[in-house]
Design a protein around this motif. Structure first.
Motif, PDB file in Angstrom:
ATOM      1  N   THR A   6       0.963  -1.316  -0.047  1.00  0.00           N
ATOM      2  CA  THR A   6       0.011  -0.091  -0.257  1.00  0.00           C
ATOM      3  C   THR A   6       0.901   1.256   0.087  1.00  0.00           C
ATOM      4  O   THR A   6       1.647   1.389   0.886  1.00  0.00           O
ATOM      5  CB  THR A   6      -0.901   0.042   1.357  1.00  0.00           C
ATOM      6  OG1 THR A   6      -1.604  -1.077   1.055  1.00  0.00           O
ATOM      7  CG2 THR A   6      -1.805   1.057   1.183  1.00  0.00           C
ATOM      8  N   ARG A  13      -3.459  -5.506  -4.373  1.00  0.00           N
ATOM      9  CA  ARG A  13      -4.303  -6.669  -3.782  1.00  0.00           C
ATOM     10  C   ARG A  13      -4.655  -7.822  -4.999  1.00  0.00           C
ATOM     11  O   ARG A  13      -4.721  -7.617  -6.190  1.00  0.00           O
ATOM     12  CB  ARG A  13      -5.414  -6.135  -3.211  1.00  0.00           C
ATOM     13  CG  ARG A  13      -6.549  -5.458  -4.257  1.00  0.00           C
ATOM     14  CD  ARG A  13      -7.875  -5.431  -3.357  1.00  0.00           C
ATOM     15  NE  ARG A  13      -8.868  -4.839  -4.273  1.00  0.00           N
ATOM     16  CZ  ARG A  13      -9.623  -5.302  -5.333  1.00  0.00           C
ATOM     17  NH1 ARG A  13      -9.407  -6.529  -5.310  1.00  0.00           N
ATOM     18  NH2 ARG A  13     -10.560  -4.606  -5.954  1.00  0.00           N
ATOM     19  N   GLU A  68      -5.643  -0.632  -6.649  1.00  0.00           N
ATOM     20  CA  GLU A  68      -6.934  -0.137  -6.282  1.00  0.00           C
ATOM     21  C   GLU A  68      -6.403   1.145  -5.646  1.00  0.00           C
ATOM     22  O   GLU A  68      -5.499   1.534  -4.929  1.00  0.00           O
ATOM     23  CB  GLU A  68      -7.464  -1.284  -5.082  1.00  0.00           C
ATOM     24  CG  GLU A  68      -8.418  -0.412  -4.605  1.00  0.00           C
ATOM     25  CD  GLU A  68      -8.958  -1.360  -3.200  1.00  0.00           C
ATOM     26  OE1 GLU A  68      -9.761  -2.325  -3.481  1.00  0.00           O
ATOM     27  OE2 GLU A  68      -8.481  -1.385  -2.062  1.00  0.00           O
ATOM     28  N   THR A  72     -10.563   5.681  -2.521  1.00  0.00           N
ATOM     29  CA  THR A  72     -12.106   5.196  -3.262  1.00  0.00           C
ATOM     30  C   THR A  72     -12.244   3.931  -2.961  1.00  0.00           C
ATOM     31  O   THR A  72     -13.467   3.307  -3.177  1.00  0.00           O
ATOM     32  CB  THR A  72     -12.502   5.887  -4.497  1.00  0.00           C
ATOM     33  OG1 THR A  72     -11.564   5.089  -5.325  1.00  0.00           O
ATOM     34  CG2 THR A  72     -12.085   7.282  -4.790  1.00  0.00           C
ATOM     35  N   GLY A  73     -11.278   2.911  -3.055  1.00  0.00           N
ATOM     36  CA  GLY A  73     -11.543   1.473  -3.327  1.00  0.00           C
ATOM     37  C   GLY A  73     -11.786   1.166  -4.463  1.00  0.00           C
ATOM     38  O   GLY A  73     -11.954   0.081  -4.915  1.00  0.00           O
ATOM     39  N   GLU A  74     -11.665   1.989  -5.546  1.00  0.00           N
ATOM     40  CA  GLU A  74     -12.048   1.821  -6.823  1.00  0.00           C
ATOM     41  C   GLU A  74     -10.843   1.144  -7.572  1.00  0.00           C
ATOM     42  O   GLU A  74      -9.702   1.451  -7.649  1.00  0.00           O
ATOM     43  CB  GLU A  74     -12.387   2.941  -7.846  1.00  0.00           C
ATOM     44  CG  GLU A  74     -12.533   2.612  -9.126  1.00  0.00           C
ATOM     45  CD  GLU A  74     -12.482   3.864 -10.008  1.00  0.00           C
ATOM     46  OE1 GLU A  74     -12.954   3.829 -11.177  1.00  0.00           O
ATOM     47  OE2 GLU A  74     -12.340   5.068  -9.546  1.00  0.00           O
TER      48      GLU A  74
END
Length: 89
Positions: A6, A13, A68, A72-74
């Motif tokens: 990250t 991921r 990702e 936003t997690g998009e």
């Protein structure tokens, strides 16, 4: 970086079954990039493929990952690392 996988803006991921729409979108966007076109895939095709990828056993040193957006997690991209050095643990 906050962790190995990250960063400040993105994280790497594994592929999840719910990523199917993102992969369908990536394929559509790739068509406009000048790469060799692939026949359009159905939603069912991408659902089956992402489910298969999410549950697949490791394939040697090939590691498929989703990129990702942290905020936003998009799912904004994907990559497959090859020739990765295995963790000796």
């Amino acid at each position: 970086m906050t962790a190995f996988w990250t960063g400040r803006r993105v994280r790497l991921r594994g592929i999840e079954p719910d990523d199917w729409a993102a992969f369908q979108r990536f394929a559509t966007e790739e068509e406009g990039s000048g790469d060799l076109p692939h026949p359009p895939g159905s939603a069912e095709h991408y659902q089956a493929w992402t489910k298969e990828q999410a549950t697949a056993a490791p394939d040697g040193d090939r590691v498929p990952l989703v990129i990702e957006a942290v905020g936003t997690g998009e799912a904004v991209g994907a990559l497959a690392a090859r020739h990765a050095v295995p963790n000796p643990r």
